[in-house]
Design a protein around this motif. Structure first.
Motif, PDB file in Angstrom:
ATOM      1  N   PRO A 283      -8.920  -8.212 -20.250  1.00 57.27           N
ATOM      2  CA  PRO A 283      -8.145  -8.075 -19.271  1.00 57.27           C
ATOM      3  C   PRO A 283      -7.126  -7.311 -19.518  1.00 57.27           C
ATOM      4  O   PRO A 283      -6.272  -6.989 -20.193  1.00 57.27           O
ATOM      5  CB  PRO A 283      -7.690  -9.428 -18.754  1.00 57.27           C
ATOM      6  N   VAL A 284      -7.147  -5.819 -18.641  1.00 52.08           N
ATOM      7  CA  VAL A 284      -6.172  -4.931 -18.751  1.00 52.08           C
ATOM      8  C   VAL A 284      -5.395  -4.761 -17.595  1.00 52.08           C
ATOM      9  O   VAL A 284      -4.402  -4.061 -17.571  1.00 52.08           O
ATOM     10  CB  VAL A 284      -6.996  -3.651 -19.301  1.00 52.08           C
ATOM     11  N   ALA A 285      -5.660  -5.393 -16.339  1.00 50.29           N
ATOM     12  CA  ALA A 285      -5.154  -5.344 -15.203  1.00 50.29           C
ATOM     13  C   ALA A 285      -5.577  -6.319 -14.206  1.00 50.29           C
ATOM     14  O   ALA A 285      -6.882  -6.831 -14.296  1.00 50.29           O
ATOM     15  CB  ALA A 285      -5.103  -4.114 -14.499  1.00 50.29           C
ATOM     16  N   THR A 286      -4.533  -7.174 -13.652  1.00 50.80           N
ATOM     17  CA  THR A 286      -5.154  -8.263 -12.843  1.00 50.80           C
ATOM     18  C   THR A 286      -4.127  -8.291 -11.456  1.00 50.80           C
ATOM     19  O   THR A 286      -3.070  -7.733 -11.441  1.00 50.80           O
ATOM     20  CB  THR A 286      -4.691  -9.780 -13.518  1.00 50.80           C
ATOM     21  N   THR A 287      -4.869  -9.012 -10.496  1.00 48.34           N
ATOM     22  CA  THR A 287      -3.807  -9.283  -9.405  1.00 48.34           C
ATOM     23  C   THR A 287      -2.791  -9.971 -10.012  1.00 48.34           C
ATOM     24  O   THR A 287      -2.795 -10.750 -10.795  1.00 48.34           O
ATOM     25  CB  THR A 287      -4.785  -9.776  -8.399  1.00 48.34           C
ATOM     26  N   PRO A 288      -1.695 -10.067  -9.140  1.00 48.69           N
ATOM     27  CA  PRO A 288      -1.193  -9.167  -8.078  1.00 48.69           C
ATOM     28  C   PRO A 288      -0.847  -7.730  -8.180  1.00 48.69           C
ATOM     29  O   PRO A 288      -0.538  -7.136  -7.123  1.00 48.69           O
ATOM     30  CB  PRO A 288       0.174 -10.070  -7.516  1.00 48.69           C
ATOM     31  N   ASN A 289      -0.918  -7.147  -9.523  1.00 50.96           N
ATOM     32  CA  ASN A 289      -0.776  -5.732  -9.665  1.00 50.96           C
ATOM     33  C   ASN A 289      -1.916  -5.025  -9.182  1.00 50.96           C
ATOM     34  O   ASN A 289      -2.899  -5.758  -8.816  1.00 50.96           O
ATOM     35  CB  ASN A 289      -0.441  -5.426 -11.228  1.00 50.96           C
ATOM     36  N   LEU A 290      -1.532  -3.590  -8.639  1.00 49.88           N
ATOM     37  CA  LEU A 290      -2.597  -2.816  -8.031  1.00 49.88           C
ATOM     38  C   LEU A 290      -3.792  -2.510  -8.998  1.00 49.88           C
ATOM     39  O   LEU A 290      -3.331  -1.758  -9.877  1.00 49.88           O
ATOM     40  CB  LEU A 290      -1.934  -1.885  -7.412  1.00 49.88           C
ATOM     41  N   ILE A 291      -4.964  -2.565  -8.807  1.00 50.46           N
ATOM     42  CA  ILE A 291      -5.954  -1.910  -9.351  1.00 50.46           C
ATOM     43  C   ILE A 291      -6.665  -0.724  -8.409  1.00 50.46           C
ATOM     44  O   ILE A 291      -7.292  -1.304  -7.498  1.00 50.46           O
ATOM     45  CB  ILE A 291      -6.837  -2.723  -9.957  1.00 50.46           C
ATOM     46  N   CYS A 292      -6.655   0.303  -8.643  1.00 51.34           N
ATOM     47  CA  CYS A 292      -7.071   1.461  -7.594  1.00 51.34           C
ATOM     48  C   CYS A 292      -7.876   2.241  -8.222  1.00 51.34           C
ATOM     49  O   CYS A 292      -7.906   2.768  -9.534  1.00 51.34           O
ATOM     50  CB  CYS A 292      -5.836   2.414  -7.354  1.00 51.34           C
ATOM     51  N   VAL A 293      -8.997   2.363  -7.576  1.00 50.50           N
ATOM     52  CA  VAL A 293     -10.144   3.337  -7.910  1.00 50.50           C
ATOM     53  C   VAL A 293     -10.087   4.679  -7.057  1.00 50.50           C
ATOM     54  O   VAL A 293     -10.314   4.661  -5.901  1.00 50.50           O
ATOM     55  CB  VAL A 293     -11.579   2.521  -7.851  1.00 50.50           C
ATOM     56  N   LEU A 294     -10.108   5.970  -7.992  1.00 50.81           N
ATOM     57  CA  LEU A 294     -10.261   7.147  -7.158  1.00 50.81           C
ATOM     58  C   LEU A 294     -11.334   7.968  -7.625  1.00 50.81           C
ATOM     59  O   LEU A 294     -11.548   7.887  -8.670  1.00 50.81           O
ATOM     60  CB  LEU A 294      -8.970   7.806  -7.902  1.00 50.81           C
ATOM     61  N   ASP A 295     -11.799   8.840  -6.732  1.00 53.42           N
ATOM     62  CA  ASP A 295     -12.826   9.811  -7.143  1.00 53.42           C
ATOM     63  C   ASP A 295     -12.449  10.692  -8.134  1.00 53.42           C
ATOM     64  O   ASP A 295     -11.217  11.394  -7.874  1.00 53.42           O
ATOM     65  CB  ASP A 295     -13.400  10.393  -5.993  1.00 53.42           C
TER      66      ASP A 295
END
Lengths: 347, 347
Positions: A283-295
């Motif tokens: 695991p490198v990121a989890t809720t409640p932090n933001l995981i954002c995917v950008l083109d």
């Protein structure tokens, strides 16, 4: 920014869809909805959270349901006004201010449309500082604000008012109604006074969305690093989508995506929003932090319902509102609530 | 009968459960609920349908859901008052008269309890002249009365108000809410004025229930023939229950029962209520006519959720209100609506 006009919509929708962490709706649809309302009614007054008077009646407005449905069955302005009418009839009073329940490509723009159509000011704030799939996941709930009485309205003209004994019951009954209504509905919920809104909402998320949207428009291929820096986060991964498993189930879009890149294989798990990112199983990121995917090329946000094979994307993580990291916040929206036996990963 | 007191409850509950055609709830539970209310608040005024003034606001009250659930999760008086409060808040006005939505062991007695607790008169009438499983099956609906705005309340304290574009949507959304609420709920629906109630409701079904209940108490082992005669129907079958297949599904108790007797094998098909009786494969009675099952020895009505192996029963058929046999009535509750490719059997 004291006013939202037609010129602001593209940036707000784009930026809000970044903060929506994959959920909160498609920014193109959100923009279309707000544009139609602003064209008809003119710009919307934007009020900083700190300036909302104590006695204001603040009414958050949001779309509810599976984003996979919402891209085909667009929310209409009649849904919004039916939901507001139903709740106001039940409560016997009317809102003085409209607010965003969450940040998202649709859910930051439905309130713009609502404020325009109702002729009310909009508050520059929301209840999550991001998007989350279930309605009890709301920071003012940590301050005792209740989701109900709430109202839902659908595209057919049906309305429902719920008045429950707790937010989990509101979520359960509202979700069942949303599913019957065809998988998506427009809702008004968490009505609160101005004093409570100032104390508990997340300030300035509409202007932050506008800023992020402008940043993407200016930087495009280099947007991800700039967005991560602005949010105090970091880029996790760059690569190509190998595989998406997605199902519309129980009123949500649930699934996982596998991405392949130079750093290894990244697996994203989502329920409307991205909840967990694992790099080669770690695991490198989890809720409640933001995981954002950008083109990768345009910097535009990619919502979970739009992820597809071959898409080249950059994934970043950014810190959530710190109130989500309290024991009460984690009980509502931490990894364990969603069934992942993990502590939240610190950024 | 101009008043319902404690002494009337046993007869009304027993007679109503006969007219409930297997549904409408267990008469013992209905009686307990009404008894508690009458003990606290005294007798209830019973108003003949013909005497209801034009401007009255008539509010039918009923339990909704699977009778198999209702025998374990009894409706409480708080559910009833929560449902009434929720609807009155939404409508901005209060009822002047309570009515029965349908006839049944619980559904004729919940309104008695409601009238007692609210201090309102009760109308000697109901909306079906029997019981039916779905809420759009209501004779005043044939006269343009709408089920919604309606309210539901559950045992936890949750309330829901529905305001829909049609009765099928009200049924769909109310059924989904009922399932989430645990399989049963208390509802108020089909609010109408006195003029419409006089025109469209089925008169005198509470006093008929009392009369049938007294008949059974007087005749016991010979009650079935006497009841059939009083209702203008006939005894179809006497025998023993061989087999019951029953499931609680989608907020209903659905199933079939096989009975063996001198005349052959009788198969009963039900969805809360008995809808079809076939003797050696030949339909002998169908919805919308009444199919009633009585205990062979005591004459007491046997509800579908209480049918069990070895039970010795008499099955009778009786004519429904003639408005059910119109094309519009059959479209709502004829055999084909329930999936049986049959014309209704004439009695």
């Amino acid at each position: 920014m004291r006013e939202i006009g037609l010129d602001h919509l593209a940036d707000i929708a784009r930026g809000a869809a970044i903060l929506g962490t994959g959920g909160g709706g498609d920014p193109y649809i959100g923009r279309l909805m707000a544009r139609a309302a602003l064209r008809e009614h003119g710009p919307v007054e934007l009020v900083p959270l700190a300036e909302v008077p104590d006695g204001a009646m603040v009414l958050p407005v949001a779309g509810m349901g599976a984003p996979t449905v919402m891209v085909e069955k667009l929310p209409s302005s009649a849904e919004m006004s039916n939901a507001v009418e139903a709740l106001c009839g039940y409560l016997g009073r009317r809102p003085t201010h409209i607010a965003c329940a969450e940040v998202g490509g649709v859910n930051s723009l439905i309130p713009v449309a609502a404020a325009a159509r109702l002729g009310l000011p909009l508050i520059d704030a929301d209840g999550m500082g991001r998007a989350f799939p279930e309605l009890q996941m709301f920071i003012p709930a940590l301050y005792g604000v209740r989701a109900s009485p709430m109202a839902l309205a659908d595209d057919k003209g049906n309305r429902s008012v719920l008045d429950t004994v707790g937010n989990h019951w509101t979520e359960r009954l509202a979700r069942a109604a949303t599913v019957e209504m065809g998988g998506s509905a427009t809702t008004v919920l968490y009505a609160m006074d101005g004093a409570k809104a100032r104390e508990s909402m997340v300030p300035a998320t509409l202007s932050l969305s506008a800023e992020l949207g402008a940043l993407v428009a200016a930087r495009r291929g280099e947007a991800a690093a700039a967005v991560a820096e602005r949010l105090g986060g970091r880029v996790l991964f760059t690569g190509k989508v190998l595989d998406v498993e997605r199902r519309t189930q129980g009123g949500f879009a649930r699934g996982t995506a596998r991405l392949h890149g130079g750093a290894g294989e990244l697996r994203l798990s989502f329920q409307n929003e991205h909840l967990l990112a694992e790099l080669d199983g770690v695991p490198v990121a989890t809720t409640p932090n933001l995981i954002c995917v950008l083109d990768q090329q345009t910097g535009d946000p990619v919502t979970t319902e739009a992820l597809r094979y071959g898409h080249r994307v950059t994934v970043l993580a950014a810190p959530c509102d710190p109130r989500w990291l309290t024991p009460e916040g984690l009980a509502l929206a931490g990894p364990r609530y969603f069934g992942y036996d993990l502590d939240p990963v610190t950024l």
